[in-house]
Write an enzyme that holds these catalytic residues in place. Structure first.
Site, PDB file in Angstrom:
ATOM      1  N   ALA A 211     -10.562 -10.387 -22.649  1.00  0.00           N
ATOM      2  CA  ALA A 211      -9.815 -10.123 -21.423  1.00  0.00           C
ATOM      3  C   ALA A 211      -8.576  -9.313 -21.793  1.00  0.00           C
ATOM      4  O   ALA A 211      -8.131  -9.326 -22.943  1.00  0.00           O
ATOM      5  CB  ALA A 211      -9.410 -11.440 -20.772  1.00  0.00           C
TER       6      ALA A 211
ATOM      7  N   GLY B 237     -13.413 -12.804 -24.074  1.00  0.00           N
ATOM      8  CA  GLY B 237     -14.261 -12.404 -22.963  1.00  0.00           C
ATOM      9  C   GLY B 237     -15.366 -11.435 -23.366  1.00  0.00           C
ATOM     10  O   GLY B 237     -16.408 -11.366 -22.700  1.00  0.00           O
TER      11      GLY B 237
ATOM     12  N   GLU C 109     -18.042 -13.627 -24.516  1.00  0.00           N
ATOM     13  CA  GLU C 109     -18.545 -14.335 -23.328  1.00  0.00           C
ATOM     14  C   GLU C 109     -19.439 -13.433 -22.483  1.00  0.00           C
ATOM     15  O   GLU C 109     -20.477 -13.863 -21.982  1.00  0.00           O
ATOM     16  CB  GLU C 109     -17.360 -14.870 -22.517  1.00  0.00           C
ATOM     17  CG  GLU C 109     -16.633 -15.982 -23.265  1.00  0.00           C
ATOM     18  CD  GLU C 109     -15.311 -16.370 -22.622  1.00  0.00           C
ATOM     19  OE1 GLU C 109     -14.486 -15.459 -22.365  1.00  0.00           O
ATOM     20  OE2 GLU C 109     -15.092 -17.562 -22.373  1.00  0.00           O
TER      21      GLU C 109
ATOM     22  N   GLU D 213      -9.106 -17.232 -28.223  1.00  0.00           N
ATOM     23  CA  GLU D 213      -8.148 -17.601 -27.177  1.00  0.00           C
ATOM     24  C   GLU D 213      -7.124 -18.623 -27.655  1.00  0.00           C
ATOM     25  O   GLU D 213      -5.960 -18.591 -27.258  1.00  0.00           O
ATOM     26  CB  GLU D 213      -8.881 -18.143 -25.947  1.00  0.00           C
ATOM     27  CG  GLU D 213      -9.668 -17.083 -25.167  1.00  0.00           C
ATOM     28  CD  GLU D 213     -11.083 -16.884 -25.666  1.00  0.00           C
ATOM     29  OE1 GLU D 213     -11.415 -17.346 -26.779  1.00  0.00           O
ATOM     30  OE2 GLU D 213     -11.876 -16.249 -24.940  1.00  0.00           O
TER      31      GLU D 213
END
Ligand code: CAA
Length: 259
Positions: free
Chosen positions: A66, A110, A113, A133
């Site tokens: 992200a 992300g 993911e 993260e």
């Protein structure tokens, strides 16, 4: 072939190759990029001439997560009200057609993911997977604790999620996170070839099979087996079943017209 600011999409016969293209930020998944990705996936899923999708990044990064610069100023109410992150990211996990992640370089946070939302991951030797993260004070927010645990089991998932340790392609293959590892220069061709191979089969059979495997992650074994058996029965209503079996018996190549 289409291009938006952060996404390139090109046809390879019945396969669409989607390339994340935000090189300056290692394909960090900013709002604009995820919106464009959702639009491209909507379009490909609706287009009958598309049989399968490949998502890839650049040589250096599939996606580095992200966008930390966009996230840093947000507070709880911001992220809660916009249902950050999953509402905007989940599209890859709901694409009905087969979707393959072709990962080279970093697939972090992300990025990992997003790759795990795809049906399978084909990795280049340079691929690096991680859920870092924890190192920036948060935790995975787009499936990294759930899909990773299902893919690699508790101990490896805890190792990656709690320490942020990044695993290389060889380890990722060993622990079952990726389906295949190939030399970097062959990554996209190998992923597109796999997608084309799938695209050559009876389309209803492919979708039934994909749905059935996904059911394994949403149900008990007994329920999943029942679902699979019904899907198997359903396959006998397709042209692909009579064609595929007839071709086998008559020692000829099957020609699937229901694709
Ligand atoms: N968000 C925003 N920008 C990012 C980014 C990210 N996730 N990852 C890299 N960038 C930017 C860098 O800020 C840098 O930009 P500037 O040139 O403007 O400084 C540019 O991309 C190049 O990055 P680096 O200079 O850091 O490149 P490097 O080769 O030295 O390091 C890296 C590469 C190890 C991948 C490093 O960039 C990195 O650690 N990135 C962050 C990885 C991360 O923590 N991802 C998880 C994000 S949180 C998340 O994803 C939440 C979730 O569960 C959905």
């Amino acid at each position: 072939a289409k291009a938006t600011e952060h996404i390139l999409a090109e046809r390879r016969d019945s396969v669409v190759l989607v390339s994340l293209n935000r090189p300056k930020a290692l394909n960090a998944l900013c709002d604009a990029l995820t919106r464009e990705l959702t639009e491209v996936l909507d379009a490909t899923d609706q287009d009958d001439t598309v049989a399968a999708v490949v998502i890839t990044g650049s040589a250096k990064a599939f996606a580095a997560g992200a966008d930390i610069k966009e996230m840093q100023p947000k507070n709880f109410v911001d992220v809660y009200l916009e249902d950050f992150i999953t509402s905007s990211w989940e599209r890859a996990s709901t694409v009905r057609k087969p979707i393959i992640a072709a990962v080279s370089g970093y697939a972090l946070g992300g990025g990992a993911e997003l790759a795990m939302m795809c049906d399978m991951i084909i990795a280049a030797e340079s691929a690096k997977f991680g859920q870092p993260e924890i190192t920036i004070g948060v935790l995975p927010g787009a499936g990294g604790t759930q899909r990773l645990a299902r893919a690699v089991g508790k101990s490896k998932a805890m190792d990656m999620v709690l320490t942020g340790r990044v695993v290389d392609a060889a380890e990722a293959e060993r622990i079952g996170l990726v389906a295949r590892v190939v030399p970097d220069e062959e990554l996209v061709n190998e992923a597109v070839a796999a997608a084309k191979e799938i695209a050559g089969y009876s389309r209803p059979a492919v979708l039934l099979a994909k749905e059935s495997v996904n059911r394994a992650f949403e149900s008990t074994l007994a329920e999943g087996l029942r679902f699979e058996r019904r899907m198997f029965h359903a396959a006998f209503a397709t042209e692909g079943q009579s064609e595929g079996m007839d071709a086998f018996i008559n020692k000829r190549e099957a020609d699937y017209t229901d694709r």
